[in-house]
Each structure stands twice: as structure tokens, then as C-alpha cells.
Design a protein around this motif. Structure first.
Motif, PDB file in Angstrom:
ATOM      1  N   ALA A 196      70.159  11.977-104.808  1.00  0.00           N
ATOM      2  CA  ALA A 196      68.699  11.848-104.738  1.00  0.00           C
ATOM      3  C   ALA A 196      68.041  12.869-103.813  1.00  0.00           C
ATOM      4  O   ALA A 196      66.988  12.617-103.242  1.00  0.00           O
ATOM      5  CB  ALA A 196      68.321  10.436-104.309  1.00  0.00           C
ATOM      6  N   GLY A 197      68.645  14.031-103.626  1.00  0.00           N
ATOM      7  CA  GLY A 197      68.042  15.084-102.809  1.00  0.00           C
ATOM      8  C   GLY A 197      67.857  14.670-101.351  1.00  0.00           C
ATOM      9  O   GLY A 197      68.750  14.091-100.740  1.00  0.00           O
ATOM     10  N   ASN A 198      66.654  14.942-100.792  1.00  0.00           N
ATOM     11  CA  ASN A 198      66.397  14.653 -99.381  1.00  0.00           C
ATOM     12  C   ASN A 198      66.467  13.171 -99.052  1.00  0.00           C
ATOM     13  O   ASN A 198      66.692  12.798 -97.899  1.00  0.00           O
ATOM     14  CB  ASN A 198      65.042  15.216 -98.953  1.00  0.00           C
ATOM     15  N   ALA A 199      66.262  12.300-100.031  1.00  0.00           N
ATOM     16  CA  ALA A 199      66.354  10.859 -99.775  1.00  0.00           C
ATOM     17  C   ALA A 199      67.738  10.494 -99.247  1.00  0.00           C
ATOM     18  O   ALA A 199      67.886   9.525 -98.498  1.00  0.00           O
ATOM     19  CB  ALA A 199      66.047  10.066-101.036  1.00  0.00           C
ATOM     20  N   CYS A 200      68.732  11.280 -99.607  1.00  0.00           N
ATOM     21  CA  CYS A 200      70.103  10.999 -99.182  1.00  0.00           C
ATOM     22  C   CYS A 200      70.251  10.994 -97.669  1.00  0.00           C
ATOM     23  O   CYS A 200      71.204  10.431 -97.143  1.00  0.00           O
ATOM     24  CB  CYS A 200      71.067  12.024 -99.769  1.00  0.00           C
ATOM     25  N   PHE A 201      69.344  11.606 -96.953  1.00  0.00           N
ATOM     26  CA  PHE A 201      69.463  11.689 -95.499  1.00  0.00           C
ATOM     27  C   PHE A 201      68.726  10.553 -94.793  1.00  0.00           C
ATOM     28  O   PHE A 201      68.680  10.497 -93.576  1.00  0.00           O
ATOM     29  CB  PHE A 201      68.949  13.043 -95.012  1.00  0.00           C
ATOM     30  N   ASN A 202      68.120   9.648 -95.540  1.00  0.00           N
ATOM     31  CA  ASN A 202      67.421   8.495 -94.976  1.00  0.00           C
ATOM     32  C   ASN A 202      68.419   7.345 -94.906  1.00  0.00           C
ATOM     33  O   ASN A 202      68.601   6.608 -95.865  1.00  0.00           O
ATOM     34  CB  ASN A 202      66.213   8.149 -95.854  1.00  0.00           C
ATOM     35  N   PHE A 239      73.627  -6.898 -89.895  1.00  0.00           N
ATOM     36  CA  PHE A 239      73.552  -6.033 -91.064  1.00  0.00           C
ATOM     37  C   PHE A 239      72.236  -6.249 -91.816  1.00  0.00           C
ATOM     38  O   PHE A 239      71.640  -5.309 -92.330  1.00  0.00           O
ATOM     39  CB  PHE A 239      74.728  -6.270 -92.013  1.00  0.00           C
ATOM     40  N   ALA A 240      71.772  -7.486 -91.889  1.00  0.00           N
ATOM     41  CA  ALA A 240      70.541  -7.801 -92.620  1.00  0.00           C
ATOM     42  C   ALA A 240      69.312  -7.151 -91.993  1.00  0.00           C
ATOM     43  O   ALA A 240      68.274  -7.025 -92.639  1.00  0.00           O
ATOM     44  CB  ALA A 240      70.352  -9.311 -92.685  1.00  0.00           C
ATOM     45  N   GLU A 241      69.393  -6.726 -90.736  1.00  0.00           N
ATOM     46  CA  GLU A 241      68.266  -6.086 -90.051  1.00  0.00           C
ATOM     47  C   GLU A 241      68.182  -4.586 -90.342  1.00  0.00           C
ATOM     48  O   GLU A 241      67.160  -3.965 -90.064  1.00  0.00           O
ATOM     49  CB  GLU A 241      68.371  -6.298 -88.542  1.00  0.00           C
ATOM     50  N   LEU A 242      69.225  -4.016 -90.873  1.00  0.00           N
ATOM     51  CA  LEU A 242      69.232  -2.588 -91.151  1.00  0.00           C
ATOM     52  C   LEU A 242      68.329  -2.271 -92.334  1.00  0.00           C
ATOM     53  O   LEU A 242      68.295  -3.007 -93.318  1.00  0.00           O
ATOM     54  CB  LEU A 242      70.654  -2.113 -91.452  1.00  0.00           C
ATOM     55  N   ALA A 243      67.589  -1.184 -92.228  1.00  0.00           N
ATOM     56  CA  ALA A 243      66.688  -0.766 -93.308  1.00  0.00           C
ATOM     57  C   ALA A 243      66.540   0.741 -93.280  1.00  0.00           C
ATOM     58  O   ALA A 243      66.754   1.385 -92.251  1.00  0.00           O
ATOM     59  CB  ALA A 243      65.316  -1.427 -93.134  1.00  0.00           C
ATOM     60  N   VAL A 244      66.158   1.320 -94.410  1.00  0.00           N
ATOM     61  CA  VAL A 244      65.837   2.740 -94.445  1.00  0.00           C
ATOM     62  C   VAL A 244      64.390   2.912 -93.998  1.00  0.00           C
ATOM     63  O   VAL A 244      63.591   1.980 -94.056  1.00  0.00           O
ATOM     64  CB  VAL A 244      66.057   3.349 -95.847  1.00  0.00           C
ATOM     65  N   ASN A 245      64.041   4.103 -93.553  1.00  0.00           N
ATOM     66  CA  ASN A 245      62.672   4.395 -93.144  1.00  0.00           C
ATOM     67  C   ASN A 245      61.787   4.371 -94.389  1.00  0.00           C
ATOM     68  O   ASN A 245      61.999   5.157 -95.316  1.00  0.00           O
ATOM     69  CB  ASN A 245      62.626   5.763 -92.468  1.00  0.00           C
ATOM     70  N   GLY A 259      62.337   6.005-102.904  1.00  0.00           N
ATOM     71  CA  GLY A 259      61.174   5.398-103.517  1.00  0.00           C
ATOM     72  C   GLY A 259      59.883   6.189-103.391  1.00  0.00           C
ATOM     73  O   GLY A 259      58.836   5.743-103.823  1.00  0.00           O
ATOM     74  N   ILE A 260      59.932   7.385-102.819  1.00  0.00           N
ATOM     75  CA  ILE A 260      58.729   8.195-102.624  1.00  0.00           C
ATOM     76  C   ILE A 260      58.871   9.504-103.389  1.00  0.00           C
ATOM     77  O   ILE A 260      59.943  10.113-103.401  1.00  0.00           O
ATOM     78  CB  ILE A 260      58.483   8.455-101.119  1.00  0.00           C
ATOM     79  N   GLY A 261      57.794   9.944-103.996  1.00  0.00           N
ATOM     80  CA  GLY A 261      57.794  11.230-104.708  1.00  0.00           C
ATOM     81  C   GLY A 261      58.780  11.310-105.851  1.00  0.00           C
ATOM     82  O   GLY A 261      59.380  12.350-106.091  1.00  0.00           O
ATOM     83  N   GLY A 262      58.992  10.206-106.522  1.00  0.00           N
ATOM     84  CA  GLY A 262      59.896  10.209-107.663  1.00  0.00           C
ATOM     85  C   GLY A 262      61.351   9.909-107.319  1.00  0.00           C
ATOM     86  O   GLY A 262      62.185   9.815-108.208  1.00  0.00           O
ATOM     87  N   ALA A 263      61.653   9.783-106.027  1.00  0.00           N
ATOM     88  CA  ALA A 263      63.032   9.443-105.646  1.00  0.00           C
ATOM     89  C   ALA A 263      63.324   7.996-106.041  1.00  0.00           C
ATOM     90  O   ALA A 263      62.430   7.155-106.051  1.00  0.00           O
ATOM     91  CB  ALA A 263      63.223   9.622-104.134  1.00  0.00           C
ATOM     92  N   PRO A 264      64.561   7.693-106.358  1.00  0.00           N
ATOM     93  CA  PRO A 264      64.898   6.310-106.719  1.00  0.00           C
ATOM     94  C   PRO A 264      64.768   5.392-105.504  1.00  0.00           C
ATOM     95  O   PRO A 264      64.725   5.865-104.369  1.00  0.00           O
ATOM     96  CB  PRO A 264      66.356   6.420-107.164  1.00  0.00           C
ATOM     97  N   PRO A 265      64.678   4.083-105.729  1.00  0.00           N
ATOM     98  CA  PRO A 265      64.652   3.159-104.593  1.00  0.00           C
ATOM     99  C   PRO A 265      65.972   3.227-103.832  1.00  0.00           C
ATOM    100  O   PRO A 265      66.993   3.645-104.381  1.00  0.00           O
ATOM    101  CB  PRO A 265      64.448   1.790-105.239  1.00  0.00           C
ATOM    102  N   ALA A 266      65.941   2.825-102.582  1.00  0.00           N
ATOM    103  CA  ALA A 266      67.158   2.850-101.753  1.00  0.00           C
ATOM    104  C   ALA A 266      68.220   1.955-102.371  1.00  0.00           C
ATOM    105  O   ALA A 266      67.920   0.881-102.888  1.00  0.00           O
ATOM    106  CB  ALA A 266      66.837   2.387-100.341  1.00  0.00           C
ATOM    107  N   PRO A 267      69.465   2.385-102.292  1.00  0.00           N
ATOM    108  CA  PRO A 267      70.535   1.520-102.778  1.00  0.00           C
ATOM    109  C   PRO A 267      70.668   0.292-101.879  1.00  0.00           C
ATOM    110  O   PRO A 267      70.282   0.329-100.708  1.00  0.00           O
ATOM    111  CB  PRO A 267      71.787   2.402-102.686  1.00  0.00           C
ATOM    112  N   VAL A 268      71.172  -0.768-102.419  1.00  0.00           N
ATOM    113  CA  VAL A 268      71.406  -1.974-101.622  1.00  0.00           C
ATOM    114  C   VAL A 268      72.440  -1.638-100.555  1.00  0.00           C
ATOM    115  O   VAL A 268      73.431  -0.963-100.831  1.00  0.00           O
ATOM    116  CB  VAL A 268      71.902  -3.120-102.532  1.00  0.00           C
TER     117      VAL A 268
END
Length: 93
Positions: A17-23, A42-48, A54-63
Motif C-alpha cells: 500500500a505504498g506510504n501507508a505501509c509505514f503507518n 494489544f487492543a489499545e494499539l492503533a494506526v495514526n 484509508g486516506i487518498g485511495g489507500a486501503p483500510p489498515a489491516p486488522v
């Protein structure tokens, strides 16, 4: 907390997913002047949510998949010298 799903396939991961991979999945733990117990579930962890997945056409974050965690990282945003001490670090379910 990088997982195989959030690390670029050009490195050693599976993300395409391009730059999303670094989130990566993370949580902010405030600094303290004295020894402090910090528990992060673990349940408290989240992506920025402000960039990447999920932004600019990137897919949503993987579970988040704790079985595919590849490393632990500490990012410290501080411009003055400091000490970081970690003791009795545990990873629990």
C-alpha cells in the motif's frame, strides 16, 4: 508495533500500500520523572488516523495481528538529552 502486514513488501513484509505501509500500530505513553508502571494492551494499539491507511485511495489498515509482530519500537520526540530505562518488560495476552 510493526507487523508483517504493515511492513513494505520491498523490505521483509507483505504490505503493498505504498506510504501507508509505514503507518505502524502504536500508542503514546507519557514520560514521567520517576519510575512508572505502564501497561499497554494489544487492543489499545492503533494506526495514526491522519495519514496512510484509508486516506487518498489507500486501503483500510489491516486488522492488528499479534502473531505477526516483527519488533518493538520506541519513538521518542524530544530534542534535549534524556535517559530511557526499561525494566521487566513483558508481553502478555
Amino acid at each position: 508495533m510493526p507487523t508483517r502486514e504493515t511492513i513494505a513488501d520491498t523490505a521483509y513484509g507483505e504490505c503493498t500500500a505504498g506510504n501507508a505501509c509505514f503507518n505502524q500500530y502504536s500508542v503514546t505513553v507519557p514520560a514521567a520523572a520517576a519510575w512508572t508502571v505502564a501497561t499497554v494492551k494489544f487492543a489499545e494499539l492503533a494506526v495514526n488516523p491522519t495519514w496512510g491507511w484509508g486516506i487518498g485511495g489507500a486501503p483500510p489498515a489491516p486488522v492488528f495481528n499479534k502473531a505477526s509482530v516483527t519488533e518493538l519500537q520506541w519513538w521518542i520526540n524530544k530534542s534535549t538529552p534524556f535517559d530511557l530505562w526499561l525494566d521487566d518488560l513483558r508481553i502478555v495476552p
